[in-house]
Design an enzyme around this catalytic site. Structure first.
Site, PDB file in Angstrom:
ATOM      1  CB  CYS A  28      -0.851  -0.169   1.332  1.00 50.52           C
ATOM      2  SG  CYS A  28      -1.838  -1.491   1.450  1.00 50.52           S
ATOM      3  CB  CYS A 262      -6.513   7.073  20.809  1.00 49.21           C
ATOM      4  SG  CYS A 262      -5.858   6.770  19.203  1.00 49.21           S
ATOM      5  CG  ASP A 284       0.244   2.177  15.938  1.00 51.44           C
ATOM      6  OD1 ASP A 284      -0.215   3.384  16.528  1.00 51.44           O
ATOM      7  OD2 ASP A 284      -0.231   1.488  15.024  1.00 51.44           O
ATOM      8  CB  CYS A 324      -6.735  23.591  21.497  1.00 58.01           C
ATOM      9  SG  CYS A 324      -5.981  23.017  19.819  1.00 58.01           S
TER      10      CYS A 324
END
Length: 414
Positions: A28, A262, A284, A324
């Site tokens: 991919c 998450c 990861d 934010c």
């Protein structure tokens, strides 16, 4: 600032195994991890059996009744069925009585056959299938090492899962070839009655080089327009037919719960990513030397979990851009993913998420209809609660929906 460092050991630690490291039978072109190019190394790399057993024994000892494992790659099925059967035997051997064990596996689906499907069903695996849409869209990027499309193989694998009644979900990467085709994607999902859908906006980056800024293959505006149109199709007059996680996560906030993804949670989850050589990392998206916690063959689990590297990692998420904190949609996205914040400066994780504009477009567009949907669901919950004959809260007691409001000011009138 939200405090995300856990000073006491968490009840549940999620473990993600990079089952075969970077080996994969597909090539991919947007993969953020595998470098195999569709030609996995031979023999396939897997964690040594002795190390696997040692870690599972340690993990189960501190599992507190819940043990969660996820198996990723590369392509995890390259490890072979016998490897997974051995892993299951270790889980059973070391699990304390009454431990609830869950296994999830993310696969490209091309290697699933009847025996795999029966195994997944027997041990209640949740299987995630990577599928980018109808054949022309999927095969534009998800190809074998020889360049052949993988769509037919993936659909064959899904049929095996369906035949055995395996619980599965669909993971779709949103890239330049499907971001402008929300109608086509939704028609495809409905045609095949897929049970759960998750979108991931396409990012070109490498997990092993987290200090390098990502290159994004779609613009925030493109992704925002995609989400808005997909939401129109999903909403279905207030009676959605397809579970789509980003929409359901926004709905969860209106139901006084926290988003589960998450990316949009207030804190990065306490998890451990394990490479086949035993190296451990907190995420990861950050599999590099800077974020290496240690090695499970050399350091015990509890020591790894209290590493200062882990503490520093957990501080990234709440250390958001100043804008934010003033954003009306903060409760929905919580600043996004730290991996997407250094697109302007590779050393700065306090920039806004690259997809901030996308989220704002979607949240403002869906806001009013989400309120209507949440109120209907809360009314239905209240009706079911009344039917259960359980005592209702007092007028001035906290509402049972979890809003924090008094019952008389929240769900009592429903």
């Amino acid at each position: 600032m939200t405090t995300c460092i856990q000073t006491s050991r968490p009840a549940t630690l999620h473990v993600m195994w990079k089952t075969v490291s970077e080996d994969c039978n597909l090539a991919c072109d947007y993969c953020y991890y595998s470098t195999a190019g569709g030609h996995p190394q031979q023999p396939i790399r897997v964690m040594d059996t002795e190390l696997l057993e040692r870690f599972i024994a340690q993990y189960m000892k501190r599992s507190s009744g819940i043990a969660t494992f996820s198996w990723q790659g590369g392509e995890p099925l390259l490890a072979g069925l016998s490897y997974f059967e051995q892993m299951i035997s270790f889980q059973a051997k070391y699990a304390p009585p009454h431990t609830m064990i869950s296994n999830a596996l993310q696969t490209n689906g091309t290697l699933i056959h009847e025996k795999w499907a029966k195994f997944f069903k027997r041990y209640n695996f949740l299987v995630g299938i990577s599928l980018d849409g109808p054949e022309p869209i999927h095969d534009a990027h998800r190809v074998t090492g020889s360049g052949k499309g993988s769509y037919d193989l993936v659909m064959r694998g899904i049929r095996h899962l369906q035949n055995e009644g395996v619980e599965y979900s669909i993971l779709t990467v949103i890239h330049e070839d499907n971001v402008t085709k929300p109608d086509e994607l939704m028609a495809f999902y409905l045609e095949h009655t897929f049970p759960n859908i998750q979108f991931i906006p396409c990012m070109d980056f490498v997990s092993q080089k987290s200090d390098v800024a990502g290159r994004f293959r779609i613009t925030p505006e493109q992704y925002g327009v995609f989400l808005c149109r997909t939401f129109d199709l999903w909403y279905n007059g207030g009676y959605p037919e397809l579970p789509i996680r980003i929409f359901e996560n926004m709905l969860l906030v209106f139901m006084h719960r926290e988003a589960e993804l998450c990316v949009h949670n207030s804190c990065c989850p306490k998890m451990m990513v394990l490479e086949t050589n035993g190296d451990a990392y907190p995420c990861d998206f950050f599999i590099d030397e800077e974020h290496r916690l240690g090695n499970i063959g050399q350091t015990d689990l509890e020591t790894l979990l209290t590493s200062p590297v882990y503490d520093d990692f957990l501080l990234m998420k709440p250390n958001m851009n100043e804008s934010c904190y003033k954003c009306e949609y903060l409760s929905f996205c919580n600043g996004g993913c730290p991996r997407n914040r250094n697109w302007l400066d590779v050393h700065d994780r306090t920039e806004v998420d690259y997809f901030c504009r996308s989220y704002k477009m979607f949240y403002s567009y869906a806001y009013e209809r989400m309120i209507l949907l949440a109120n209907r669901l809360k009314s239905e919950q209240m009706l079911e609660f009344r039917k259960s004959a359980k005592p209702l809260p007092g007028r001035n007691d906290p509402c049972l929906c979890g809003s924090g409001k008094k019952f008389k000011s929240c769900c009592q009138p429903l």
